[in-house]
Design a protein around this motif. Structure first.
Motif, mmCIF file in Angstrom:
data_model
loop_
_atom_site.group_PDB
_atom_site.id
_atom_site.type_symbol
_atom_site.label_atom_id
_atom_site.label_comp_id
_atom_site.label_asym_id
_atom_site.label_seq_id
_atom_site.Cartn_x
_atom_site.Cartn_y
_atom_site.Cartn_z
ATOM 1 N N UNK A 41 27.512 40.898 34.236
ATOM 2 C CA UNK A 41 28.059 40.097 35.351
ATOM 3 C C UNK A 41 29.334 40.206 35.730
ATOM 4 N N UNK A 42 29.619 39.921 37.222
ATOM 5 C CA UNK A 42 31.348 40.027 37.541
ATOM 6 C C UNK A 42 31.435 38.940 38.540
ATOM 7 N N UNK A 43 32.406 38.340 38.546
ATOM 8 C CA UNK A 43 32.649 37.166 39.603
ATOM 9 C C UNK A 43 34.217 36.968 39.764
ATOM 10 N N UNK A 99 28.289 27.296 32.657
ATOM 11 C CA UNK A 99 29.350 26.774 33.479
ATOM 12 C C UNK A 99 29.796 25.327 33.117
ATOM 13 N N UNK A 100 30.996 24.921 33.289
ATOM 14 C CA UNK A 100 31.389 23.637 33.146
ATOM 15 C C UNK A 100 32.555 23.340 34.377
ATOM 16 N N UNK A 155 34.803 26.452 34.927
ATOM 17 C CA UNK A 155 34.825 27.733 33.976
ATOM 18 C C UNK A 155 33.393 28.115 33.735
ATOM 19 N N UNK A 156 33.252 29.553 33.783
ATOM 20 C CA UNK A 156 32.066 29.842 33.524
ATOM 21 C C UNK A 156 32.133 31.019 32.560
ATOM 22 N N UNK A 157 30.749 31.212 32.113
ATOM 23 C CA UNK A 157 30.321 32.063 31.106
ATOM 24 C C UNK A 157 29.592 33.199 31.728
ATOM 25 N N UNK A 210 37.301 32.455 33.932
ATOM 26 C CA UNK A 210 35.961 33.249 33.108
ATOM 27 C C UNK A 210 36.070 33.106 31.567
ATOM 28 N N UNK A 211 35.108 32.544 31.076
ATOM 29 C CA UNK A 211 35.311 32.351 29.398
ATOM 30 C C UNK A 211 34.247 33.339 28.732
#
Length: 495
Positions: free
Chosen positions: A441-443, A417-418, A434-436, A467-468
């Motif tokens: 996974x799901x978010x 994440x960032x 921003x998350x990988x 989500x990236x």
């Protein structure tokens, strides 16, 4: 060079071409220096730019430039021509040195500008000549900053600066001639040039050089050689962990046992997630030594070689380095409160090349203003982030993006994440993440907010989510937060 003369026949560098002694290095660098001088007594700080594959020739050229009285300008591999031209033009380099790898990039630039071009293999034919005495206060090297908003600035260090940077680490980390380290870091940044290569060669140690980072090759070096030290950036530890996880159980045991034989493993150049530190300790038995530094100052802070290392902290000032925390107007901060790191000492750089105003602005009353924010807790420093990127001002409060990132990594769906701040009329800045995701996974924003109440109770919750597949990074593996901010702007107000 006097240090190298004392180590003579000891092995200095091991690369794909073989093993080379300190005597080999002194001879090759003398030939390089003699060719660069071309009959003159002293280069008198002419800039010499060079591009070679990592290995013995690279070190010989660096030393040769210094021994001839020149200023070394190491150029990055796999760099666009426009950037190489910028570095060469900005320093007004009078000579370009390259090997077969660098020739396709530098030879056309040299021809277009009428600059002297030298191939390393041709340089070695030169017979050694008498070399000048080079005073320690003279300029020695120009390294370029990462430049996020403006063109990169050339950081000028003198021979005295470099000596102070090296000897400080040798004292703190107890380097000796019995040490052996592997290099796979880029050789246009201080981490590889000073912390690894220069410290090793000052000490009489051996530096094994890989052409590039490859997780399998690095694990082979750890398992199959007599390494005593290991230095890497957090991204590399993540990749090594992934390779270890993918190995069969019996191989994992061998790799873990090999790690346990090393006396020191260091992480730097970016914030090390506590989760990565803990996972690496499970694998290797080592609590990674975290330290803090930058191109302009060398290393300034370090956890101890001997003693407790506090996860998430970067320790205390290194020998000969003075550090203080100040507020926005340069006033001392209350103990326990965050402030900007300022550094003073012999390791601090001399100037930004050709930028006297930027040099003046970088100092306040003799202290270099790092632009990083930290807090001192129990006498150790903890970095909160870049003041203009990682310190978010939301609702009148200063919030560390790094602390929020550390909490978000606890979410079971989040792999990376960032966190950045995006402009907001009501709050000043809205906290955006921003998350990988981990595989499977799901978010979404609603579920993240619900989960985050416990972890982020002291902060405003992230109000934007992107989500990236991967986070944008630079050549050193650092997440490029300006690029992430731009992504949020392009995404509008949706998730």
């Amino acid at each position: 060079m006097a240090q190298a003369e004392r180590h003579g026949g000891r092995t200095a560098v091991v690369d794909s071409q073989g093993s080379f002694t300190y005597n080999d290095l002194l001879d090759a660098s003398s030939r390089v220096a003699s060719e660069l001088l071309a009959g003159h007594d002293d280069l008198q700080e002419q800039r010499m730019a060079f591009l070679l594959a990592p290995g013995f020739p690279w070190v010989a050229v660096l030393w040769g430039i210094w021994r001839a009285g020149g200023v070394a300008v190491p150029l990055p591999l796999n760099c666009p021509r426009s950037e190489l031209e910028y570095f060469i033009d900005d320093t007004k380099a009078s000579t370009l040195v390259f090997d077969a790898l660098g020739e396709p990039q530098l030879a056309p630039i040299a021809e277009a500008r009428g600059i002297r071009a030298l191939r390393y293999d041709q340089v070695l034919a030169r017979r050694p000549a008498e070399l000048p005495d080079v005073a320690s206060e003279r300029r020695a090297m120009i390294l370029y900053t990462s430049g996020t908003t403006n063109r990169p600035k050339g950081v000028v260090t003198t021979h005295a600066n470099i000596t102070a940077q090296i000897t400080s680490l040798i004292e703190a980390w107890e380097w000796s001639a019995d040490d052996r380290i592997v290099l796979f870091l880029p050789l246009h940044h201080i981490h590889g040039i000073i912390n690894v290569v220069s410290c090793a060669l000052w000490s009489g140690a051996t530096c094994e050089v890989l052409p590039r980072f490859d997780a399998s090759a690095v694990w082979e070096r750890i398992a199959g050689s007599s390494l005593t030290l290991f230095m890497a950036v957090p991204t590399i530890y993540v990749k090594l962990i992934a390779a270890w996880d993918a190995a069969p159980p019996e191989r994992r045991a061998i790799l873990s046992q090999a790690c346990a034989k090393l006396r020191l493993m260091v992480s730097g150049s970016a914030a090390l997630p506590v989760s990565t530190l803990e996972r690496w300790k499970e694998i290797s038995g080592h609590t990674l030594l975290e330290r803090y530094g930058m191109t302009e100052i060398g290393m300034a802070l370090s956890n101890p070689l001997r003693g407790e290392r506090v996860p998430g902290s970067v320790g205390k000032p290194l020998p000969s380095v003075e550090v203080q925390l100040v507020g926005e107007n340069g006033e001392p901060v209350t103990p326990g409160m965050p402030g900007e790191i300022e550094v003073r000492g012999p390791s601090v750089f001399a100037e930004y090349w050709g930028k006297p105003e930027a040099t003046r602005d970088a100092f306040r009353d003799g202290w270099f203003r790092t632009g990083d924010t930290a807090v001192v807790e129990n006498d150790v420093y903890r970095i909160l982030g870049r003041t203009n990127i990682d310190i978010l001002k939301t609702g009148g409060h200063k919030v560390s993006a790094l602390e929020i990132e550390e909490a978000l990594r606890e979410h079971p769906a989040v792999a990376e994440c960032a966190v950045v701040g995006v402009p907001d009329l009501e709050w000043g800045e809205r906290v955006a993440a921003a998350v990988v995701l981990n595989d499977g996974g799901a978010l979404d924003l609603a579920s993240l907010r619900a989960w985050a109440k416990e972890f982020l109770a002291a902060h405003k919750l992230p109000s934007r989510l992107l989500v990236l597949d991967a986070l944008p990074r630079n050549a050193m593996g650092k997440v490029t937060k300006p690029a992430i901010k731009a992504m949020f702007r392009s995404e509008g107000d949706g998730n």
